[in-house]
Design a protein around this motif. Structure first.
Motif, PDB file in Angstrom:
ATOM      1  N   MET A 193      49.680  45.861  41.385  1.00  0.00           N
ATOM      2  CA  MET A 193      50.133  44.585  41.194  1.00  0.00           C
ATOM      3  C   MET A 193      49.534  43.551  42.669  1.00  0.00           C
ATOM      4  SD  MET A 193      51.481  44.115  38.447  1.00  0.00           S
ATOM      5  CE  MET A 193      50.067  44.741  37.718  1.00  0.00           C
ATOM      6  N   GLY A 194      49.681  44.164  43.540  1.00  0.00           N
ATOM      7  CA  GLY A 194      48.923  44.436  45.296  1.00  0.00           C
ATOM      8  C   GLY A 194      47.758  43.946  45.220  1.00  0.00           C
ATOM      9  N   VAL A 195      47.160  44.601  44.610  1.00  0.00           N
ATOM     10  CA  VAL A 195      44.866  44.812  44.590  1.00  0.00           C
ATOM     11  C   VAL A 195      45.522  43.557  43.924  1.00  0.00           C
ATOM     12  CG1 VAL A 195      43.106  46.070  44.076  1.00  0.00           C
ATOM     13  CG2 VAL A 195      45.260  47.551  44.852  1.00  0.00           C
ATOM     14  N   ILE A 196      45.782  43.337  43.011  1.00  0.00           N
ATOM     15  CA  ILE A 196      45.148  42.454  42.051  1.00  0.00           C
ATOM     16  C   ILE A 196      45.133  40.883  42.247  1.00  0.00           C
ATOM     17  CG2 ILE A 196      45.660  40.839  39.855  1.00  0.00           C
ATOM     18  CD1 ILE A 196      46.216  43.306  38.428  1.00  0.00           C
ATOM     19  N   VAL A 197      46.517  40.771  43.492  1.00  0.00           N
ATOM     20  CA  VAL A 197      46.486  39.659  44.303  1.00  0.00           C
ATOM     21  C   VAL A 197      45.003  39.371  45.280  1.00  0.00           C
ATOM     22  CG1 VAL A 197      47.802  38.804  46.391  1.00  0.00           C
ATOM     23  CG2 VAL A 197      48.907  39.627  44.506  1.00  0.00           C
ATOM     24  N   TYR A 198      44.977  40.430  46.060  1.00  0.00           N
ATOM     25  CA  TYR A 198      43.312  40.369  46.529  1.00  0.00           C
ATOM     26  C   TYR A 198      42.099  40.027  45.964  1.00  0.00           C
ATOM     27  CZ  TYR A 198      39.448  42.495  48.990  1.00  0.00           C
ATOM     28  OH  TYR A 198      37.943  42.826  49.222  1.00  0.00           O
ATOM     29  N   ASP A 199      42.010  40.724  43.792  1.00  0.00           N
ATOM     30  CA  ASP A 199      40.902  40.767  43.267  1.00  0.00           C
ATOM     31  C   ASP A 199      40.852  39.241  43.390  1.00  0.00           C
ATOM     32  OD1 ASP A 199      40.141  42.894  43.608  1.00  0.00           O
ATOM     33  OD2 ASP A 199      41.064  43.585  41.545  1.00  0.00           O
ATOM     34  N   GLN A 200      42.826  38.283  43.244  1.00  0.00           N
ATOM     35  CA  GLN A 200      41.938  36.729  42.737  1.00  0.00           C
ATOM     36  C   GLN A 200      42.676  35.446  43.930  1.00  0.00           C
ATOM     37  OE1 GLN A 200      45.622  36.717  39.468  1.00  0.00           O
ATOM     38  NE2 GLN A 200      44.182  37.755  38.275  1.00  0.00           N
ATOM     39  N   LEU A 201      42.395  36.074  44.446  1.00  0.00           N
ATOM     40  CA  LEU A 201      41.964  35.253  46.182  1.00  0.00           C
ATOM     41  C   LEU A 201      41.007  34.800  45.756  1.00  0.00           C
ATOM     42  CD1 LEU A 201      43.204  37.526  49.352  1.00  0.00           C
ATOM     43  CD2 LEU A 201      44.724  35.687  47.909  1.00  0.00           C
ATOM     44  N   ARG A 202      39.735  35.308  45.797  1.00  0.00           N
ATOM     45  CA  ARG A 202      37.983  34.441  44.638  1.00  0.00           C
ATOM     46  C   ARG A 202      39.065  33.292  43.750  1.00  0.00           C
ATOM     47  NH1 ARG A 202      39.402  39.263  47.201  1.00  0.00           N
ATOM     48  NH2 ARG A 202      36.907  39.643  48.613  1.00  0.00           N
ATOM     49  N   THR A 203      37.907  32.211  44.177  1.00  0.00           N
ATOM     50  CA  THR A 203      38.451  30.985  43.083  1.00  0.00           C
ATOM     51  C   THR A 203      37.214  31.143  42.175  1.00  0.00           C
ATOM     52  OG1 THR A 203      37.859  29.784  44.818  1.00  0.00           O
ATOM     53  CG2 THR A 203      40.092  30.409  44.669  1.00  0.00           C
ATOM     54  N   ALA A 204      35.627  31.289  42.456  1.00  0.00           N
ATOM     55  CA  ALA A 204      34.806  31.729  42.109  1.00  0.00           C
ATOM     56  C   ALA A 204      33.957  33.179  41.932  1.00  0.00           C
ATOM     57  CB  ALA A 204      33.615  30.790  42.482  1.00  0.00           C
TER      58      ALA A 204
END
Length: 422
Positions: A193-204
């Motif tokens: 879940m923590g790594v997914i937060v990093y992944d979804q910081l990109r909006t494009a």
């Protein structure tokens, strides 16, 4: 007092058991059982009590089912099925487009296989260690996004920071699992879940800025994965290594700590699986011609564990084959390429779900037919005659030293040829 008097017979019958050939415990054994019940109320004998076996290594091995060498027949049979499936998919792919199995398309196929293979190795290793790493997919996606953004700095400069962060994260999760002694899947799910937060910081989507082309090393990359898969599978069949790696697997009370010996396998499995995931993500980004899209990466986790289960690795982590990982990854890679060329438009989540479902069926087959051969049970020895006759202290009614017919009344020991009545 004569032996056949009523008083003596009543006292004797009350003290003996019904089976004259059975062992008769005396007063000392009765007193010992009484003192044992007084000192240890939780231990006892068959009178509603239960003796507790000491937690020795042998006792733990028996509770874990690790009491002998696995039967490899089921693994060999299933790997033959996987080999036939790989050959069938390769034939279908070749009929669809013969150029797909020749360079340069073959290089892309091998790199994709190496990427999925690294994820599968991480999933299988953590399954065998009893700490399934559910974060391998998000870690791979995070590594792909990082490499896409920083690949123009060079392979080493872009990959080394990601490897260090992933190894440190795996170490932190391993320490958490060991100190709190919590299930590995729960701890790694929190890490995912923590790594997914990093992944979804990109909006494009992120365009790949890499100058590294892995096509020149495609055969070496896939060959390295194949070598690791076969060596790891072979080592997993050795009972001492298998027992050491899977020391954290539940045996008896799952919340009971397994001791310091479980630390090294857990740390090694979680750190290596995180490093393998970074390598897979770097290869995915390096060969991609399209931008890397942000997401969760959980589809790659499902694909990795589905391939590991289809390879013959048990969901319990106890059993596994030798060539299964290599064959399962090869078949899955060929199917993904075939589906893309046929425009099947199947979501990775759907493929991962089917792989996991099929892998669970394989787990049941492996657990049912892969156990060691049962040891014949030892039967308790009984001195009683098989014909049903029992020994009695009374003299035979028909015994006599003379040819004359015996009297109707039974002969007593103090009478007869040696008695006082002679």
């Amino acid at each position: 007092m004569a032996y056949d008097e009523t008083t003596y017979r009543r006292n004797t019958v009350d003290q003996v058991e019904s089976d004259p050939a059975a062992y008769r415990a005396g007063l000392a054994a009765t007193d010992f059982r009484a003192r044992r019940r007084d000192l240890d109320p939780d231990a006892g004998d068959g009178d509603g009590m239960q003796l507790v076996e000491p937690a020795t290594e042998v006792g733990r091995a028996g509770a874990d089912g690790d009491d002998g060498r696995d039967r490899l027949g089921i693994h060999i049979g299933w790997e033959i099925v996987l080999l036939l499936a790989v050959a069938a998919i390769a034939y279908l792919l070749y009929r669809l487009d013969p150029a797909s199995l020749r360079r340069p398309a073959l290089d892309t196929l091998l790199i994709t296989g190496a990427s999925i293979g690294l994820l599968t190795l991480g999933a299988g290793l953590t399954l065998r260690a009893g700490v399934p790493n559910l974060a391998v997919g998000p870690i791979a996606l995070a590594a792909a996004l990082h490499f896409a953004e920083n690949g123009d700095d060079g392979l080493v400069q872009a990959a080394v920071p990601a490897l260090i962060v992933a190894a440190a994260g795996g170490l932190v999760v391993a320490v958490l699992v060991l100190v709190l002694h919590v299930p590995g899947w729960a701890a790694t799910l929190g890490g995912a879940m923590g790594v997914i937060v990093y992944d979804q910081l990109r909006t494009a989507p992120v365009t790949v800025q890499a100058g590294y082309d892995p096509a020149n090393h495609a055969f070496y990359l896939f060959g390295g994965f194949a070598l690791l898969a076969v060596i790891g599978g072979a080592l997993g069949t050795v009972m001492p290594i298998r027992r050491l790696v899977g020391r954290l697997r539940p045996a008896g009370d799952p919340a009971r700590r397994r001791g310091a010996a479980a630390a090294l396998p857990v740390i090694t499995a979680l750190v290596l699986s995180s490093v393998f995931a970074v390598g897979a993500g770097v290869l995915m980004a390096a060969q991609s011609t399209a931008p890397i899209e942000p997401g969760t990466g959980l589809e790659w986790t499902g694909l990795a564990f589905g391939a590991a289960l289809l390879a013959g690795t048990s969901a319990y982590g106890r059993r596994g084959g030798i060539f299964g990982t290599l064959l399962a990854v090869a078949g899955l890679t060929l199917f993904l390429d075939y589906a893309a060329r046929r425009d099947f438009d199947i979501a990775l989540f759907a493929i991962a779900a089917c792989a996991v479902g099929g892998g669970l069926i394989v787990t049941r087959l492996v657990e049912t037919y892969g156990r060691p051969l049962p040891v014949p049970a030892m039967t308790d020895w009984n001195a009683a005659a098989s014909g049903g006759t029992t020994w009695t202290p009374d003299m035979p009614e028909q015994w006599s030293t003379s040819a004359e017919p015996p009297e109707n009344r039974p002969i007593r020991w103090d009478e007869g040829p040696w008695g006082s009545g002679r």
